[in-house]
Write a protein that holds these residues in place. Structure first.
Motif, mmCIF file in Angstrom:
data_model
loop_
_atom_site.group_PDB
_atom_site.id
_atom_site.type_symbol
_atom_site.label_atom_id
_atom_site.label_comp_id
_atom_site.label_asym_id
_atom_site.label_seq_id
_atom_site.Cartn_x
_atom_site.Cartn_y
_atom_site.Cartn_z
ATOM 1 N N MET A 1 0.845 -1.174 0.000
ATOM 2 C CA MET A 1 0.000 0.000 0.000
ATOM 3 C C MET A 1 0.892 1.239 0.000
ATOM 4 S SD MET A 1 -2.803 1.336 2.776
ATOM 5 C CE MET A 1 -3.812 -0.095 2.558
ATOM 6 N N THR A 2 0.564 2.175 -0.852
ATOM 7 C CA THR A 2 1.281 3.438 -0.897
ATOM 8 C C THR A 2 0.367 4.539 -0.389
ATOM 9 O OG1 THR A 2 2.529 2.703 -2.818
ATOM 10 C CG2 THR A 2 2.461 5.061 -2.416
ATOM 11 N N LEU A 3 0.872 5.333 0.524
ATOM 12 C CA LEU A 3 0.114 6.460 1.045
ATOM 13 C C LEU A 3 0.786 7.755 0.622
ATOM 14 C CD1 LEU A 3 -0.535 5.293 4.716
ATOM 15 C CD2 LEU A 3 -2.060 5.084 2.755
ATOM 16 N N ARG A 4 -0.018 8.727 0.282
ATOM 17 C CA ARG A 4 0.479 10.051 -0.053
ATOM 18 C C ARG A 4 -0.404 11.055 0.664
ATOM 19 N NH1 ARG A 4 -0.080 11.529 -6.020
ATOM 20 N NH2 ARG A 4 -1.754 12.883 -5.333
ATOM 21 N N LEU A 5 0.184 12.099 1.158
ATOM 22 C CA LEU A 5 -0.576 13.105 1.882
ATOM 23 C C LEU A 5 -1.475 13.887 0.935
ATOM 24 C CD1 LEU A 5 -0.958 14.464 4.667
ATOM 25 C CD2 LEU A 5 0.793 16.097 3.967
ATOM 26 N N ASP A 6 -2.758 13.971 1.277
ATOM 27 C CA ASP A 6 -3.722 14.776 0.526
ATOM 28 C C ASP A 6 -3.900 16.133 1.200
ATOM 29 O OD1 ASP A 6 -6.071 14.996 -1.469
ATOM 30 O OD2 ASP A 6 -6.980 15.485 0.469
ATOM 31 N N HIS A 7 -4.107 16.108 2.532
ATOM 32 C CA HIS A 7 -4.265 17.362 3.254
ATOM 33 C C HIS A 7 -3.931 17.172 4.730
ATOM 34 C CE1 HIS A 7 -8.227 15.503 4.026
ATOM 35 N NE2 HIS A 7 -8.225 16.218 5.138
ATOM 36 N N ILE A 8 -3.686 18.289 5.367
ATOM 37 C CA ILE A 8 -3.512 18.388 6.813
ATOM 38 C C ILE A 8 -4.680 19.232 7.296
ATOM 39 C CG2 ILE A 8 -2.088 19.369 8.663
ATOM 40 C CD1 ILE A 8 0.273 19.231 6.639
ATOM 41 N N GLN A 9 -5.257 18.892 8.433
ATOM 42 C CA GLN A 9 -6.308 19.733 8.985
ATOM 43 C C GLN A 9 -5.885 20.267 10.341
ATOM 44 O OE1 GLN A 9 -10.269 19.052 8.209
ATOM 45 N NE2 GLN A 9 -11.037 20.082 10.018
ATOM 46 N N LEU A 10 -6.068 21.562 10.524
ATOM 47 C CA LEU A 10 -5.892 22.219 11.811
ATOM 48 C C LEU A 10 -7.229 22.817 12.211
ATOM 49 C CD1 LEU A 10 -2.535 24.175 11.306
ATOM 50 C CD2 LEU A 10 -2.895 22.145 12.708
ATOM 51 N N ALA A 11 -7.489 22.841 13.488
ATOM 52 C CA ALA A 11 -8.733 23.426 13.981
ATOM 53 C C ALA A 11 -8.560 24.923 14.203
ATOM 54 C CB ALA A 11 -9.152 22.754 15.284
ATOM 55 N N ILE A 12 -9.642 25.644 13.951
ATOM 56 C CA ILE A 12 -9.721 27.070 14.272
ATOM 57 C C ILE A 12 -11.046 27.302 14.991
ATOM 58 C CG2 ILE A 12 -8.268 27.770 12.319
ATOM 59 C CD1 ILE A 12 -10.842 28.785 10.913
ATOM 60 N N PRO A 13 -11.129 28.373 15.773
ATOM 61 C CA PRO A 13 -12.403 28.660 16.438
ATOM 62 C C PRO A 13 -13.421 29.242 15.460
ATOM 63 C CG PRO A 13 -10.779 30.321 17.015
ATOM 64 C CD PRO A 13 -10.068 29.284 16.192
ATOM 65 N N ALA A 14 -14.689 29.143 15.805
ATOM 66 C CA ALA A 14 -15.747 29.737 14.992
ATOM 67 C C ALA A 14 -15.467 31.224 14.812
ATOM 68 C CB ALA A 14 -17.100 29.530 15.670
ATOM 69 N N GLY A 15 -15.612 31.697 13.588
ATOM 70 C CA GLY A 15 -15.373 33.105 13.285
ATOM 71 C C GLY A 15 -13.916 33.472 13.092
ATOM 72 N N GLY A 16 -13.025 32.492 13.069
ATOM 73 C CA GLY A 16 -11.589 32.764 12.951
ATOM 74 C C GLY A 16 -11.056 32.861 11.535
ATOM 75 N N GLU A 17 -11.929 32.801 10.553
ATOM 76 C CA GLU A 17 -11.477 32.773 9.154
ATOM 77 C C GLU A 17 -10.650 33.997 8.761
ATOM 78 O OE1 GLU A 17 -14.986 30.006 9.405
ATOM 79 O OE2 GLU A 17 -14.578 32.028 10.149
ATOM 80 N N ASP A 18 -11.060 35.197 9.171
ATOM 81 C CA ASP A 18 -10.304 36.392 8.780
ATOM 82 C C ASP A 18 -8.899 36.390 9.386
ATOM 83 O OD1 ASP A 18 -12.378 37.313 7.195
ATOM 84 O OD2 ASP A 18 -13.145 38.712 8.705
#
Length: 126
Positions: A1-18
């Motif tokens: 089996m070969t694995l390749r990274l697709d994405h990393i996820q980090l959490a942010i608080p609600a409303g933290g997009e800006d």
């Protein structure tokens, strides 16, 4: 089996997009990727990395990752360190690995981040 990274996820608080865009897009220089329509109402944002993505997802209640962290390989670690210092992001340099320069910092929400570059200087023969 070969694995390749697709994405990393980090959490942010609600409303933290800006704040996330200011840090990741404006300061670090990552381009934003449009999230699929089915996921847009969840908040957060996606960013492009070389060969993968960084997903910033809203988590409630939010708690920053203090030990677990992504490690980002960068071409010019000194330039990035200067950018982060100029924006008052504290850096913690670590010299434990002799074949690379690296430092730790946090995003605006306290998530631990590692930035590193492999040392290009010639190594002595064993």
């Amino acid at each position: 089996m070969t694995l390749r990274l697709d994405h990393i996820q980090l959490a942010i608080p609600a409303g933290g997009e800006d704040q996330a865009r200011a840090f990741w897009c404006q300061l670090i220089g990552l381009p934003e990727v449009r999230k699929p329509a089915a996921l847009q109402e969840r908040g957060g944002l996606w960013l492009a990395l070389v060969g993968a993505e960084l997903h910033l997802g809203v988590e409630t209640p939010f708690a920053p990752a203090g030990k677990a962290h992504p490690g980002f390989l960068v071409e010019d670690i000194e330039a990035l360190a200067k950018q982060l210092n100029a924006a008052d992001h504290p850096l913690q340099w670590d010299a434990a690995l002799k074949d690379r320069k690296r430092f730790f910092t946090t995003d605006p929400f306290g998530n631990r981040l590692e930035f590193l570059a492999f040392d290009a200087s010639p190594q002595p023969a064993p």
